[in-house]
Design a protein around this motif. Sequence first.
Motif, PDB file in Angstrom:
ATOM      1  N   ALA A  55     -13.815  -3.619  -6.257  1.00 16.99           N
ATOM      2  CA  ALA A  55     -12.582  -3.080  -5.682  1.00 16.99           C
ATOM      3  C   ALA A  55     -11.969  -4.009  -4.633  1.00 16.99           C
ATOM      4  CB  ALA A  55     -12.844  -1.708  -5.079  1.00 16.99           C
ATOM      5  N   GLY A  56     -12.592  -5.165  -4.393  1.00 14.89           N
ATOM      6  CA  GLY A  56     -11.949  -6.219  -3.621  1.00 14.89           C
ATOM      7  C   GLY A  56     -12.267  -6.325  -2.147  1.00 14.89           C
ATOM      8  N   GLN A  84      -3.078  -3.689  -6.226  1.00 11.74           N
ATOM      9  CA  GLN A  84      -2.321  -2.679  -5.479  1.00 11.74           C
ATOM     10  C   GLN A  84      -2.779  -2.612  -4.024  1.00 11.74           C
ATOM     11  OE1 GLN A  84       0.397  -0.772  -6.584  1.00 11.74           O
ATOM     12  NE2 GLN A  84       0.490  -0.513  -4.348  1.00 11.74           N
ATOM     13  N   ALA A  85      -4.105  -2.648  -3.812  1.00 11.07           N
ATOM     14  CA  ALA A  85      -4.634  -2.574  -2.443  1.00 11.07           C
ATOM     15  C   ALA A  85      -4.218  -3.796  -1.623  1.00 11.07           C
ATOM     16  CB  ALA A  85      -6.148  -2.452  -2.472  1.00 11.07           C
ATOM     17  N   GLY A  90      -0.650  -5.942   2.680  1.00 12.10           N
ATOM     18  CA  GLY A  90       0.198  -7.078   3.023  1.00 12.10           C
ATOM     19  C   GLY A  90      -0.471  -8.428   2.857  1.00 12.10           C
ATOM     20  N   LEU A  91      -1.459  -8.501   1.969  1.00 10.35           N
ATOM     21  CA  LEU A  91      -2.182  -9.757   1.726  1.00 10.35           C
ATOM     22  C   LEU A  91      -1.486 -10.515   0.591  1.00 10.35           C
ATOM     23  CD1 LEU A  91      -5.809  -8.316   1.914  1.00 10.35           C
ATOM     24  CD2 LEU A  91      -4.615  -9.616   3.692  1.00 10.35           C
ATOM     25  N   THR A  96      -5.474 -12.381  -8.926  1.00  9.68           N
ATOM     26  CA  THR A  96      -6.605 -11.850  -9.690  1.00  9.68           C
ATOM     27  C   THR A  96      -6.721 -12.571 -11.025  1.00  9.68           C
ATOM     28  OG1 THR A  96      -5.267 -10.095 -10.711  1.00  9.68           O
ATOM     29  CG2 THR A  96      -6.403  -9.560  -8.650  1.00  9.68           C
ATOM     30  N   ARG A  97      -7.934 -12.549 -11.558  1.00  5.82           N
ATOM     31  CA  ARG A  97      -8.211 -13.158 -12.871  1.00  5.82           C
ATOM     32  C   ARG A  97      -9.368 -12.397 -13.495  1.00  5.82           C
ATOM     33  NH1 ARG A  97      -7.331 -18.704 -14.538  1.00  5.82           N
ATOM     34  NH2 ARG A  97      -7.551 -18.695 -16.814  1.00  5.82           N
ATOM     35  N   GLN A  98      -9.286 -12.147 -14.789  1.00  2.00           N
ATOM     36  CA  GLN A  98     -10.307 -11.369 -15.482  1.00  2.00           C
ATOM     37  C   GLN A  98     -11.225 -12.279 -16.284  1.00  2.00           C
ATOM     38  OE1 GLN A  98      -8.761  -8.539 -18.283  1.00  2.00           O
ATOM     39  NE2 GLN A  98     -10.691  -7.427 -18.483  1.00  2.00           N
ATOM     40  N   GLY A  99     -12.539 -11.949 -16.280  1.00  3.54           N
ATOM     41  CA  GLY A  99     -13.474 -12.703 -17.104  1.00  3.54           C
ATOM     42  C   GLY A  99     -14.919 -12.471 -16.706  1.00  3.54           C
TER      43      GLY A  99
END
Length: 256
Positions: A55-56, A84-85, A90-91, A96-99
Amino acid sequence: MTTQSHHDNVEKQFGSQAKAYLTSAVHASGRDLERLSERLAAFPQAHVLDMGCGAGHASFVAAQHVAQVTAYDLSSQMLDVVTQAAQDRGLKNMTTRQGYAESLPFADEYFDIVISRYSAHHWHDVGQALREVKRVLKPGGIFIIMDIMSPGNPVRDIWLQTVEALRDTSHVRNYSSGEWFSLITEAGLISRSLVTDRLSLEFTSWIARMRTPDALAQAIRLYQESASAEVKAYFELQEDGSFTSDTILAEAQKAG
């Protein structure tokens, strides 16, 4: 289980629970994130890769200190939550990248720092993932791993792996500090530091995050009740099923 089916299982397990991980107190806070924040403050120009970002939360910490963060995960739904988060916070220096951890879609010597938090115990092949970490790190680059740690002792190790696997069928293994040293060295990285800590896990929320089926949750409780006095004491097992695990924060470096 094949690599592909394992990866499919991981995505299935975590995709539906992305928002639960964003709000999870265990994931959103902790002394490891405080230590990570202090360490990354020394690298304001760095480009950081967060492997298995979930979730980052580690990505959000990193983005407050470094120039650029790439949040990388197998679950597209997790990455949607991260995007979204990041906007909500405000970052603007996050992408993002998927893999997969074992096959990073980045050029050689692309990142200054690679971090990973509470993800490696799901990786199908940790050795291959660490070789990929070495490949994408610049010479002198840093790798920081944060995860639940096996106690090493066989009886305690079996207990931990069993409750983890019953709770989450995508679980592969929690590694001991000695195993991490070996894995890091075998991947061609140089171990620099290691900090261990303890993490309290509240049973009800721990189960809820993975939507563990009732039958498996009950199996965990029965297994806990049957544990030896030594195991119950080590894991500080409570009447409600809550317990305490070991954690590790290890730093390694690619030769310059």
